[in-house]
Design an enzyme around this catalytic site. Structure first.
Site, PDB file in Angstrom:
ATOM      1  CE  LYS A   7      25.648  29.354 -77.628  1.00 17.05           C
ATOM      2  NZ  LYS A   7      26.065  30.727 -77.492  1.00 17.05           N
ATOM      3  CD  GLU A  57      26.283  32.460 -84.250  1.00 16.70           C
ATOM      4  OE1 GLU A  57      25.835  31.589 -83.474  1.00 16.70           O
ATOM      5  OE2 GLU A  57      26.345  33.666 -83.935  1.00 16.70           O
TER       6      GLU A  57
END
Lengths: 338, 338, 338, 338
Positions: free
Chosen positions: C186, C193
């Site tokens: 993550k 991102e």
């Protein structure tokens, strides 16, 4: 004054020589007896074991360590076990400042002082003197002042000597703060060094390509054409350019002096393959920047280029080629020499 | 020898003074008559118009221009219109080397030589001498040798003078190649300058944050917590650190000398707001890197930081906040001072 | 199956709703009783204290935490103190994976399993489902399979369902490795991102400047002139461009969908000031890259731009202006709006 | 409607097929007769020379060129020489938008319209449709509307059709502005593409190194030790991670879809060596950013990494090693495989 030096590699041995030359008494120790013997023949007092080494020191004992970062912590523990309150351990290696902060707290519980000394100057320090960035308790740092003054370059020749009461920085050594502060400042120093070096290297690489318009270019869909070949017709003499910049330009520096020397003796740099090592401080500098939220795009670019030079971008690059093939059918060109 | 100088701003006027001090005869012209008068009182021969200026020069006429890049091209045309074959125009400003390449071809058709001289040294050049990077035809560059020798710093004091037959670089001036090569080398010089400056600035910014662990931190979901505050407890004295690095460290340089001076006189840099200008050469350097496919991540990071300091990342940053709001409902924190 | 959820903010509450909608039994707890009450009215079983909360769970107890990273560690300790061997704690927050590795070892000594679940999907997860990156012991992860299957988006509608035996990734959840692996994956997800977001933002900013040739430019020595204004005469409609790229282009993405939506509703982004927060994962991603020697110039550039947007480049920029003044006498232009 | 297509490579040929499939009449030409014959057998009208090709077109003639950027300008001139006022030339290749601006002005003098169409979609366009970014005079762009509508993907299946009066962007094509605007927007599109691709590639590379703590590390002074090996013990399954991110995560995208596919079929990427080409648009995007003073650190990092993958950082890296040797006596380690 008397000082013990352990770790007699190139740096440690030269520091002993500079200290003795200025009248300090040096007790020396290394796991390699030949290194001890060499300095003994120059006038140092040698030791054959750690216990003997510490035993030969007058109180308060001052032990200066010049060791690889990987083993420094363990040796500090061993030395401290032989010490008494008021004694001083000096770490002059390239240790992580986190370790200095932690270790100082541990030693302080026994009344022993840890002084961390970031040491810049490389193989030139014996003659030029070493720039010293010092962290530790006032009492210990002051006790060692004459040692620092000897190791450092001292005031500039030819200028009136600065007033030492206003600070020791003009003499080339500085008490930067509590334990850890010396390694912290040295860490950032090296981070800056990476950036400055990369700036010269990139610029020289651009100069080298100034004749790109003369070269035969591959004409295929995977090679960007050179737009204006008429503007890339210069054969720049890199060693001469590095030399001329040393005289009166805004970018004159000691690193440029070395660059000019390196290019003069080996213009094609044939002795090097381009795998650039990094030694920890550049990484730690960036971690400090990240922790504290300070932007450091130049210093990180310099570090990441070194990682790439070590081959570590290969998988990422393969993936880029795989994507290009997947969306556009672009077939990868072979690497040069393959 | 005799030389004409047009453009008597800080750079041009100081160069005239340095030339006259060494016995050269200077004919001077500027659209501002006061600038002309000031140098006439120092011994220069003044002119009230371009025509008079060129008319006062002996053949082959040598006209040195120190003008803003934006008008240099137009003035070169005007000067050349008054010249004859064998005459020489010297462009010592920060012009784009593309223009020098194009202009030289145009002038060559009339038998007039264009010599482009990248000039580094800033406000210190009058005393230190100017580092000169020269492009142009051999005959013209050789004709001007004594002028270059005067403007440049000359051989290092205190060292044995180098052999000029082996090259003029040790004297601070260098014939780098045909017309355009001088501005090309100066362009890359300034690109490097941006990178070196940014390396120091980023490092100093990290040192400044070494006390981040002492500061009260906002505790909200939009602020990353400081992980190990115990390692950020140092109040580093930046002016002293800059000073100590000047003595024996690997990163000693003239820019560091200036940095130490600036921090000493104004440790908080209260006279500056942080809007950093860029003057063209950094941009051109990157374009050359892009054209020739040379990676320049450090030089580009330095340039882009200047753009950001000029407020030019604002829209991009707003868009990032808008995206964060769109996918995560993150509400933007106000900017400091808003 | 039954699951306990603690931390009923936007993310936690929506996850409870998605779980109940699919038939799972949810026991819920939050320090804010109103948050508990809201979900009780939707069918959850509420608890008024941590002890009551854990007491209501059937064995093996499964407690899912959706808490701020700063307090997660402390709460895990409190929950584990009420648990027995075989019970499972799930950390679904944005915790540092280092903590998950350390905490899992601590809990394993008591026979309690720690499962770390990186959870992506933001405010859209209730409807779209959450992408789950899972770390932990096999037995615990398998026990929770039906919970993960419900929270995840599931197989793409309209395509034949993939074979689950070949892996759960096509259903939107993945067991990535032992404890810590979920948060690690993550973390890198968020690092990516940042890079993807910055790529769009920079590109849009360039498009916005496509009319730079129409703007009045300041003409002074501190402002670089625009070289070819004729090539910068376009008024690009950014919302429309973002929209068209969503249809058939190589850069179509969910972030682009959101970008198009944001620009459509507020083309000038007037609701935002440009201070971009960062939440930890981007920083940790870079530290992992630095530790392992992997170049990450794009991800770091994206992170550092956020730091700059937070005002953290100010001192560095002031120092650059101070250097420019020192060597060239360049007087800084005021910042926009000052 | 009728349209002429010249340049029948992969892109051009597929576009002809997509056009004919939707009922348009296509006249085709290529210097390779086999390419013409292949499309004739699919129903196109072929031509054996440029003159015949233009001669077969009804007025106003519409000639769409899908040619390498390097020859597009010359062919436009040849086509225009055979045209009359009111005719339209469409450049659908990856030409520099500067050329489109210049060429449009030249053609406008003869009453001929130049329409530049940035075309994204790669080898998938035949089935998915092409995203079209269009520049040119209104009259010409409107005349071609039905052609654009066919080539573009059209409205999303399954959603209510958007109102075309509000704009064509939801259908996958957009009139972005006057001649040049189409290529400008496509250029920036590709610049963004480089950044997005690099973000994924860097992240995947970090994931790949998540097991660095398991690897045997060289222990020498030129290799930075891994600080916390216990945190790098994960063997991450990259193909599965790419797949899971496709489902519900914030970074889902078409490039991620392709990445997942590429990793699934070749997890070690053995078919690629890591030399990443760049095709012009990335370079031009950065030049536009530089011209207009817009910071683009992410896009430039992505581009420069490609240059490095092409071997272009080698000289700079050699110089860094030479400097390290000069100041510290550091001997370079050999490159992997040498």
């Amino acid at each position: 004054m008397q000082i013990g030096m352990m770790g007699l590699g190139r740096m440690g041995a030269n520091m002993v020589r500079r200290l003795m030359r200025d009248g300090h008494e040096c007790v020396v120790y290394d796991i390699n007896p030949a290194s001890v013997a060499a300095l003994v023949s120059d006038g140092a007092l040698g030791a054959a074991s750690l216990t003997e080494f510490v035993g030969k020191l007058a109180k308060p004992r001052c032990v200066w360590l010049m060791l690889p970062a990987a083993i420094t912590g363990k040796i500090i523990d061993q030395v401290a076990a032989l010490m008494e309150p008021g004694d001083i351990v000096i770490d002059g290696g390239n240790s992580y400042y986190h370790d200095a902060v932690d270790q100082a707290a541990k030693l302080a519980a026994k009344g022993i002082h840890l002084v961390d000394v970031g040491t810049s100057g490389g193989v030139w320090g014996l003659e030029r003197g070493y720039c010293l960035m010092i962290g530790g308790p006032d009492v210990a740092v002051q006790h060692l002042d004459s040692v620092f003054a000897t190791l450092a370059p001292g005031a500039d020749a030819g200028s009136p000597a600065p007033d030492k009461a206003a600070g020791t920085a003009p003499f080339g050594y500085l008490h930067c703060g509590p334990s850890g502060a010396g390694h912290f400042v040295k860490m950032v120093h090296n981070g800056i060094e990476y950036g400055v070096m990369a700036a010269y290297a990139e610029g020289m690489n651009i100069l080298k390509s100034a004749n790109a318009g003369k070269r035969q270019r591959t004409a295929d869909a995977e090679t960007s054409p050179l737009e204006n070949p008429q503007y890339y017709q210069f054969d720049i003499d890199l060693p001469q350019v590095a030399e001329v910049w040393r005289h009166g330009s805004v970018i004159g520096s000691w690193l440029l002096d070395l660059t000019a020397g390196a290019l003069k003796s080996d213009p094609g740099l044939a002795n090097f393959g381009g795998r650039v090592s990094d030694s920890g401080e550049g990484r730690w500098t960036l971690k400090a920047a990240i922790d504290t939220g300070v932007p450091a795009p130049v210093l990180s670019s310099a570090l990441f280029d070194r990682f790439s030079s070590q081959g570590e971008s290969e998988f990422a690059d393969k993936l880029l080629s795989a994507m290009r093939y997947a969306f556009g059918g672009h077939v990868e060109k072979p690497k040069a020499g393959q």
